[in-house]
Design a protein around this motif. Structure first.
Motif, PDB file in Angstrom:
ATOM      1  N   VAL A   1       0.729  -1.423   0.032  1.00  0.00           N
ATOM      2  CA  VAL A   1      -0.033  -0.063  -0.141  1.00  0.00           C
ATOM      3  C   VAL A   1       0.792   1.234  -0.074  1.00  0.00           C
ATOM      4  N   ALA A   2       0.093   2.373  -0.259  1.00  0.00           N
ATOM      5  CA  ALA A   2       0.995   3.814  -0.243  1.00  0.00           C
ATOM      6  C   ALA A   2       1.276   4.053   1.363  1.00  0.00           C
ATOM      7  N   GLY A   3       2.751   4.455   1.224  1.00  0.00           N
ATOM      8  CA  GLY A   3       3.175   4.624   2.456  1.00  0.00           C
ATOM      9  C   GLY A   3       4.176   3.466   3.067  1.00  0.00           C
ATOM     10  N   ALA A   4       3.718   2.419   2.277  1.00  0.00           N
ATOM     11  CA  ALA A   4       4.499   1.149   2.955  1.00  0.00           C
ATOM     12  C   ALA A   4       5.761   1.245   2.432  1.00  0.00           C
ATOM     13  N   ASN A   5       6.994   0.697   2.925  1.00  0.00           N
ATOM     14  CA  ASN A   5       8.182   0.279   2.501  1.00  0.00           C
ATOM     15  C   ASN A   5       8.713  -0.910   2.964  1.00  0.00           C
ATOM     16  N   ILE A   6       8.420  -2.123   2.144  1.00  0.00           N
ATOM     17  CA  ILE A   6       8.651  -3.364   2.519  1.00  0.00           C
ATOM     18  C   ILE A   6       9.925  -4.014   1.913  1.00  0.00           C
ATOM     19  N   SER A   7      10.823  -4.543   2.568  1.00  0.00           N
ATOM     20  CA  SER A   7      12.037  -5.133   2.248  1.00  0.00           C
ATOM     21  C   SER A   7      11.903  -6.735   2.189  1.00  0.00           C
ATOM     22  N   LEU A   8      12.440  -7.466   1.280  1.00  0.00           N
ATOM     23  CA  LEU A   8      12.472  -8.856   1.342  1.00  0.00           C
ATOM     24  C   LEU A   8      13.530  -9.339   2.399  1.00  0.00           C
ATOM     25  N   ALA A   9      13.037 -10.128   3.002  1.00  0.00           N
ATOM     26  CA  ALA A   9      14.064 -10.758   4.135  1.00  0.00           C
ATOM     27  C   ALA A   9      14.627 -11.992   3.774  1.00  0.00           C
ATOM     28  N   GLY A  10      13.925 -12.671   2.757  1.00  0.00           N
ATOM     29  CA  GLY A  10      14.512 -13.947   2.422  1.00  0.00           C
ATOM     30  C   GLY A  10      13.948 -14.057   0.844  1.00  0.00           C
ATOM     31  N   ASN A  11      14.314 -14.967   0.149  1.00  0.00           N
ATOM     32  CA  ASN A  11      13.909 -15.400  -1.309  1.00  0.00           C
ATOM     33  C   ASN A  11      12.224 -15.395  -1.068  1.00  0.00           C
ATOM     34  N   THR A  12      11.542 -15.003  -1.811  1.00  0.00           N
ATOM     35  CA  THR A  12      10.114 -14.774  -1.768  1.00  0.00           C
ATOM     36  C   THR A  12       9.409 -15.369  -3.172  1.00  0.00           C
ATOM     37  N   THR A  13       8.244 -15.814  -2.930  1.00  0.00           N
ATOM     38  CA  THR A  13       7.383 -16.066  -4.024  1.00  0.00           C
ATOM     39  C   THR A  13       6.092 -15.627  -3.978  1.00  0.00           C
ATOM     40  N   CYS A  14       5.370 -15.078  -4.676  1.00  0.00           N
ATOM     41  CA  CYS A  14       3.986 -14.803  -4.619  1.00  0.00           C
ATOM     42  C   CYS A  14       3.203 -14.868  -5.986  1.00  0.00           C
ATOM     43  N   ALA A  15       2.049 -15.062  -6.007  1.00  0.00           N
ATOM     44  CA  ALA A  15       1.146 -14.991  -7.256  1.00  0.00           C
ATOM     45  C   ALA A  15       1.031 -13.929  -7.873  1.00  0.00           C
ATOM     46  N   ASN A  16       0.182 -12.842  -7.275  1.00  0.00           N
ATOM     47  CA  ASN A  16       0.105 -11.690  -8.095  1.00  0.00           C
ATOM     48  C   ASN A  16       0.654 -10.571  -7.105  1.00  0.00           C
ATOM     49  N   LEU A  17       1.406  -9.670  -7.803  1.00  0.00           N
ATOM     50  CA  LEU A  17       1.962  -8.442  -6.865  1.00  0.00           C
ATOM     51  C   LEU A  17       1.499  -7.222  -7.374  1.00  0.00           C
ATOM     52  N   THR A  18       1.062  -6.325  -6.439  1.00  0.00           N
ATOM     53  CA  THR A  18       0.701  -4.942  -6.775  1.00  0.00           C
ATOM     54  C   THR A  18       1.343  -3.993  -5.772  1.00  0.00           C
ATOM     55  N   ILE A  19       2.215  -3.116  -6.417  1.00  0.00           N
ATOM     56  CA  ILE A  19       2.797  -2.013  -5.695  1.00  0.00           C
ATOM     57  C   ILE A  19       2.134  -0.913  -5.895  1.00  0.00           C
ATOM     58  N   ASN A  20       1.261  -0.292  -4.885  1.00  0.00           N
ATOM     59  CA  ASN A  20       0.404   0.955  -5.147  1.00  0.00           C
ATOM     60  C   ASN A  20       1.178   2.476  -5.288  1.00  0.00           C
ATOM     61  N   SER A  21       0.815   3.160  -5.928  1.00  0.00           N
ATOM     62  CA  SER A  21       1.551   4.621  -5.745  1.00  0.00           C
ATOM     63  C   SER A  21       1.875   4.893  -4.330  1.00  0.00           C
ATOM     64  N   SER A  22       3.051   5.472  -4.165  1.00  0.00           N
ATOM     65  CA  SER A  22       3.734   5.943  -2.917  1.00  0.00           C
ATOM     66  C   SER A  22       4.087   4.537  -2.215  1.00  0.00           C
ATOM     67  N   GLY A  23       3.776   3.274  -2.662  1.00  0.00           N
ATOM     68  CA  GLY A  23       4.363   2.233  -1.812  1.00  0.00           C
ATOM     69  C   GLY A  23       5.747   1.609  -2.768  1.00  0.00           C
ATOM     70  N   THR A  24       6.625   1.108  -1.617  1.00  0.00           N
ATOM     71  CA  THR A  24       7.973   0.629  -2.175  1.00  0.00           C
ATOM     72  C   THR A  24       8.067  -0.715  -1.752  1.00  0.00           C
ATOM     73  N   LEU A  25       8.777  -1.575  -2.511  1.00  0.00           N
ATOM     74  CA  LEU A  25       9.230  -2.632  -2.207  1.00  0.00           C
ATOM     75  C   LEU A  25      10.787  -2.934  -2.569  1.00  0.00           C
ATOM     76  N   THR A  26      11.546  -3.348  -1.515  1.00  0.00           N
ATOM     77  CA  THR A  26      12.947  -3.395  -1.826  1.00  0.00           C
ATOM     78  C   THR A  26      13.560  -4.648  -1.858  1.00  0.00           C
ATOM     79  N   GLY A  27      14.200  -5.341  -2.800  1.00  0.00           N
ATOM     80  CA  GLY A  27      14.701  -6.486  -2.881  1.00  0.00           C
ATOM     81  C   GLY A  27      15.636  -6.831  -1.739  1.00  0.00           C
ATOM     82  N   ALA A  28      16.505  -6.072  -1.316  1.00  0.00           N
ATOM     83  CA  ALA A  28      17.417  -6.326  -0.127  1.00  0.00           C
ATOM     84  C   ALA A  28      18.286  -7.480  -0.313  1.00  0.00           C
TER      85      ALA A  28
END
Length: 182
Positions: free
Chosen positions: A59-86
């Motif tokens: 969601v917007a305002g989130a900054n989530i970092s991967l902590a391990g190798n990760t799998t998911c089905a669908n992935l949506t990063i909303n506007s102003s949301g951040t996902l970092t591979g780390a």
């Protein structure tokens, strides 16, 4: 008569079971608007970390970092949301929609397996990182920044970019065999 009632009861029980047991559909897991790690319950609404079969929304305002190798089905990063591979590998198996920011991070790989990928935000693949497609499509209507020496590999897929930006930094180059749409 008793045998007929018993048989009818058995059939009704089976039908009731078939129509009331949830099918193996993905569950949508939504992040909280926090700075957090993917594998920590506090990063997720209802405190449930996504499974590999789940649909995930950052969601917007989130900054989530991967902590391990990760799998998911669908992935949506909303506007102003951040996902970092780390430094970890992210595998998306159905659809990737980015309206926010995805940064591959140090030592990270991002793998798409026969999925459509849509970038309306920013994707940054940093120096020497893997960004691979087994097949599918990539549509860029945002900014795709590719650092030096990326391992951008693919089998056959459709690549489309619109009047937005692909930035190759530090003399980066990559091989895209058998693609259409550039």
């Amino acid at each position: 008569m008793k045998k007929t009632c018993s048989t009818l009861s058995g059939v009704l029980t089976i039908l009731l079971f078939l129509f009331t047991v949830p099918f193996a559909n993905a569950t949508t897991r939504t992040s909280n608007a926090v700075i957090g790690l993917w594998n920590v319950t506090g990063s997720w609404a209802l405190g449930v970390v996504p499974l590999s079969t789940d649909d995930v929304t950052i969601v917007a305002g989130a900054n989530i970092s991967l902590a391990g190798n990760t799998t998911c089905a669908n992935l949506t990063i909303n506007s102003s949301g951040t996902l970092t591979g780390a430094g970890k590998t992210l595998t998306v198996t159905v659809t990737f929609n980015n309206y926010g920011t995805f940064t591959s991070g140090s030592g990270n790989a991002m793998t798409f397996s026969a999925v459509p990928c849509y970038n309306y935000g920013t994707i940054a693949v940093v120096v020497g990182k893997n960004f691979s497609f087994t097949s599918g499509s990539f549509t860029n209507e945002g900014t795709l920044t590719i650092g030096s020496s990326p391992n951008f590999s693919t089998a056959t897929f459709d690549f489309q970019t619109y009047p937005n930006i692909i930035v190759f930094s530090n003399s980066s180059s990559f091989n895209l065999p058998d693609i259409r749409g550039i």
